[in-house]
Write a protein that holds these residues in place. Structure first.
Motif, PDB file in Angstrom:
ATOM      1  N   PHE A 170       0.811  -1.222   0.000  1.00 18.59           N
ATOM      2  CA  PHE A 170       0.000   0.000   0.000  1.00 18.59           C
ATOM      3  C   PHE A 170       0.847   1.275   0.000  1.00 18.59           C
ATOM      4  N   LYS A 171       2.156   1.119   0.151  1.00 22.26           N
ATOM      5  CA  LYS A 171       3.015   2.269   0.416  1.00 22.26           C
ATOM      6  C   LYS A 171       3.078   3.255  -0.734  1.00 22.26           C
ATOM      7  N   ASP A 172       3.146   2.769  -1.944  1.00 27.66           N
ATOM      8  CA  ASP A 172       3.409   3.643  -3.080  1.00 27.66           C
ATOM      9  C   ASP A 172       2.161   4.034  -3.867  1.00 27.66           C
ATOM     10  N   GLY A 173       1.000   3.575  -3.423  1.00 34.57           N
ATOM     11  CA  GLY A 173      -0.232   3.923  -4.120  1.00 34.57           C
ATOM     12  C   GLY A 173      -0.888   5.152  -3.525  1.00 34.57           C
ATOM     13  N   THR A 219       4.433   3.681   8.332  1.00 30.04           N
ATOM     14  CA  THR A 219       3.805   2.433   7.908  1.00 30.04           C
ATOM     15  C   THR A 219       4.826   1.311   7.764  1.00 30.04           C
ATOM     16  N   GLY A 220       4.449   0.147   8.273  1.00 30.26           N
ATOM     17  CA  GLY A 220       5.314  -1.020   8.228  1.00 30.26           C
ATOM     18  C   GLY A 220       6.266  -1.139   9.404  1.00 30.26           C
ATOM     19  N   LEU A 221       6.247  -0.169  10.312  1.00 32.64           N
ATOM     20  CA  LEU A 221       7.188  -0.190  11.426  1.00 32.64           C
ATOM     21  C   LEU A 221       6.625  -0.969  12.623  1.00 32.64           C
ATOM     22  N   PHE A 222       7.529  -1.326  13.526  1.00 36.93           N
ATOM     23  CA  PHE A 222       7.224  -2.134  14.704  1.00 36.93           C
ATOM     24  C   PHE A 222       7.667  -1.336  15.922  1.00 36.93           C
ATOM     25  N   TYR A 223       6.723  -1.044  16.821  1.00 33.51           N
ATOM     26  CA  TYR A 223       7.018  -0.225  17.995  1.00 33.51           C
ATOM     27  C   TYR A 223       6.662  -0.956  19.289  1.00 33.51           C
TER      28      TYR A 223
END
Length: 232
Positions: A170-173, A219-223
């Motif tokens: 979904f990142k580049d749309g 987006t896509g990161l882990f916290y």
């Protein structure tokens, strides 16, 4: 009132219920799911008392996921929290059989994936939508220095990979959806046998803070709940 809407899957106990309570405090409209077989459980009474609208959903039953999405309707959804899970036991690496492994994978990886798919159309209607997958550092490979809980680790690793992979898709749309993995800490819940080291209130406040301030660059990161970035 924030005017925001959140759906927490696995909302009648533990982390899920406490997340609901924190979102309610912040003025969000809350929706929560319970498994059909637990709808008469006393834990659901506490969920009802929050004013949350309740749907039945079982991560291992595709039809209940589709039905919950249909019952939610066409309103925008600002946050989907995939929170349902099972305990990490047994510890020994060779203690899990095929049935137990598949149960863990179905509940903590396949279920969240299917729920995300069904609720994407609702999330796309939000101005700043977030999918938050409640994961665990146990799903990370590099920090694993003590072993144990193999099935649980495998399932959470799959959830982590899922979070990162869907985020990339979904990142580049044009989509605005932010995908996050969150580590809630070691909390005393039924799934941990009421053992824990971290504070539930601090954990849920921290996770909701992260959700509320998240930007698309996250987006896509882990916290962790404290805001520390983890490596998958």
């Amino acid at each position: 009132m924030s005017g925001k809407r959140v759906l927490v899957i696995g909302a009648n106990r533990g982390i899920g219920l406490n997340l609901i309570k924190e979102f309610v405090k912040r003025g969000w409209t809350t929706y929560g799911t319970v498994r059909p077989q637990t709808r008469d459980d006393p834990s659901c009474d506490e969920l009802r008392e929050t004013g949350t609208k309740i749907f039945e959903l079982d991560y291992t039953d595709d039809s209940t996921i589709a039905q919950a999405a249909e019952k939610y309707g066409n309103e925008p959804l600002d946050c989907l929290v995939n929170c349902g899970g099972v305990g990490p036991q047994p510890f020994a690496w060779d203690a899990d059989g095929r049935e137990r492994l598949l149960e863990m994978f179905n509940i903590m990886a396949a279920g969240p994936y299917l729920a995300t798919k069904h609720f994407i159309p609702k999330l796309e209607k939000s101005s700043k939508p977030v999918v938050a997958n409640i994961s665990s550092e146990f799903g990370c490979i590099a920090p694993n220095e003590r072993g144990g809980f193999l099935g649980y680790r495998m399932a959470k690793a799959a959830l982590n990979q899922q979070t990162k992979t869907i985020a990339q898709a979904f990142k580049d749309g044009d989509s605005k959806i932010i995908f996050l993995a969150l580590e809630p800490g070691y909390l005393a819940t039924r799934l941990t046998g009421w053992k824990g080291e971290d504070d539930m209130e601090a954990s849920v406040k921290g996770m909701v803070d992260i959700i509320q301030r998240a930007e698309h660059s996250d987006t896509g990161l882990f916290y962790t709940y404290a805001g520390e970035k983890l490596q998958y």
